[in-house]
Write a protein that holds these residues in place. Structure first.
Motif, PDB file in Angstrom:
ATOM      1  N   TYR A  62      -2.684  91.618  65.157  1.00 26.20           N
ATOM      2  CA  TYR A  62      -3.514  91.511  66.359  1.00 26.20           C
ATOM      3  C   TYR A  62      -2.630  91.412  67.587  1.00 26.20           C
ATOM      4  CZ  TYR A  62      -6.642  89.608  69.878  1.00 26.20           C
ATOM      5  OH  TYR A  62      -7.340  89.398  71.036  1.00 26.20           O
ATOM      6  N   SER A  63      -3.113  92.001  68.685  1.00 29.36           N
ATOM      7  CA  SER A  63      -2.398  91.950  69.960  1.00 29.36           C
ATOM      8  C   SER A  63      -3.420  91.954  71.085  1.00 29.36           C
ATOM      9  CB  SER A  63      -1.454  93.148  70.099  1.00 29.36           C
ATOM     10  OG  SER A  63      -0.966  93.246  71.426  1.00 29.36           O
ATOM     11  N   HIS A  64      -3.258  91.042  72.047  1.00 30.75           N
ATOM     12  CA  HIS A  64      -4.150  91.019  73.208  1.00 30.75           C
ATOM     13  C   HIS A  64      -4.065  92.331  73.979  1.00 30.75           C
ATOM     14  CE1 HIS A  64      -5.435  86.916  72.739  1.00 30.75           C
ATOM     15  NE2 HIS A  64      -4.184  86.479  72.711  1.00 30.75           N
ATOM     16  N   ASP A  65      -2.872  92.888  74.042  1.00 36.92           N
ATOM     17  CA  ASP A  65      -2.672  94.137  74.771  1.00 36.92           C
ATOM     18  C   ASP A  65      -3.503  95.258  74.163  1.00 36.92           C
ATOM     19  OD1 ASP A  65      -1.429  95.156  77.008  1.00 36.92           O
ATOM     20  OD2 ASP A  65       0.221  96.046  75.880  1.00 36.92           O
ATOM     21  N   TYR A  66      -3.512  95.340  72.849  1.00 35.60           N
ATOM     22  CA  TYR A  66      -4.300  96.359  72.170  1.00 35.60           C
ATOM     23  C   TYR A  66      -5.800  96.055  72.265  1.00 35.60           C
ATOM     24  CZ  TYR A  66      -0.312  98.749  70.077  1.00 35.60           C
ATOM     25  OH  TYR A  66       0.832  99.485  69.883  1.00 35.60           O
TER      26      TYR A  66
END
Length: 321
Positions: A36-40
């Motif tokens: 998981y990534s906030h950017d994605y």
């Protein structure tokens, strides 16, 4: 006797294709990065928001004369296969502003005084130009669309467009004066001037750019080439069969054709094609969706499978380790 529907027509008219493409988009968005990534997450949220606006535009204005979600499918499929847009990119905010602006522009069709809709359409365009300054250059073509295609431009509408276009910069200018730091506004102006400046560009520069592309094509250039070819083919096909649609629908598709052509012309002078890709995909998605949904021909069938292969190759090229 109506011709038998081919596979691309049945897919274009199927309601099941959108959930399948949404699941495929989620898989391509998350699995290659392995976490998981906030950017994605922000990138995916913007892609879904644009798809929602595009879906509502199709539902309300009946861009496709059958029940279809193909426009959103083309938009999501294109983004899912371009890994460089999976992280947050500011130009996706511009694509969102442009999609909202299209939605509001179409509401003005043959209205006598569409002042509020014109104001909000140009306000959305101005807000979208903050992350990508050259987007504000579409304001002049939008006035042309109002005059020629929507047949709704009046003096009050013209001044409403000017106010809507200037409003974000009015507040922005007041903020930078309050803060005493105009560097952000100066950077925006430099981005606009850089996008407008074609001085020093000569036709002789085209050959080195083409040779550089052939020798070492970048994923961005390959993706832009794919959607540029689809744009040209489907736009020509639409002009040849446009009289199958109602006059209102034709005017709206002429807006998409004009927008696509403007993005392609701008790409000849742009140093970076990356910010133009979502704008081109957004503008050509209705054309591609219309072609695959309605063209019952062997050429359409071949182009459909070639497009699937090209998207698969693009996904492999941009998402593989």
């Amino acid at each position: 006797m109506p011709r038998k529907l081919r596979i691309q027509n049945r897919i274009g008219r199927s309601w099941a294709v959108l959930p399948v493409v949404v699941l495929l988009t989620l898989a391509l968005w998350w699995f290659p990065q392995g976490g998981y990534s906030h950017d994605y997450a922000w990138g995916l949220l913007l892609a879904v928001l644009v798809a929602y606006v595009v879906t509502e535009t199709n539902n309300i204005y009946q861009l496709l004369r059958v029940r279809s979600r193909m426009i959103s499918v083309v938009w999501l499929s294109g983004l899912a296969c371009m890994g460089f847009f999976h992280p947050f990119h500011s130009v996706m905010l511009s694509a969102l502003g442009l999609s909202v602006s299209h939605f509001l522009l179409f509401r003005t069709y043959q209205q006598s005084q569409p002042v509020a809709d014109v104001f909000h359409a140009f306000l959305a365009l101005a807000l979208g130009s903050i992350p990508f300054p050259p987007l504000v250059l579409f304001a002049l073509p939008f006035l042309w669309y109002l005059l020629v295609f929507m047949r709704a431009l009046t003096f009050r509408g013209f001044f409403a467009a000017l106010v809507g276009l200037a409003l974000p910069f009015w507040f922005w200018g007041g903020w930078v004066l309050w803060q005493g730091d105009a560097s952000s506004l100066a950077r925006w102006w430099q981005g606009l001037v850089g996008g407008m400046s074609v001085a020093g560009w000569h036709i002789s520069d085209l050959l080195p750019r083409l040779s550089a592309f052939v020798s070492s094509p970048s994923p961005v250039a390959l993706a832009f080439l794919l959607f540029a070819l689809l744009t040209v083919w489907t736009a020509i096909a639409y002009f040849l069969h446009s009289f199958d649609d109602k006059i209102r629908t034709r005017m709206m598709f002429y807006v998409y054709v004009s927008q696509s052509v403007l993005v392609l012309l701008f790409s000849l002078f742009a140093a970076d094609l990356l910010p133009l890709l979502p704008l081109l995909l957004l503008s050509c998605s209705p054309l591609v969706a219309h072609y695959f949904t309605f063209r019952v021909s062997w050429a359409g069938l071949v182009l459909f499978f070639l497009t699937l292969l090209a998207l698969g190759a693009l996904a492999w090229f941009t998402l593989s380790p």
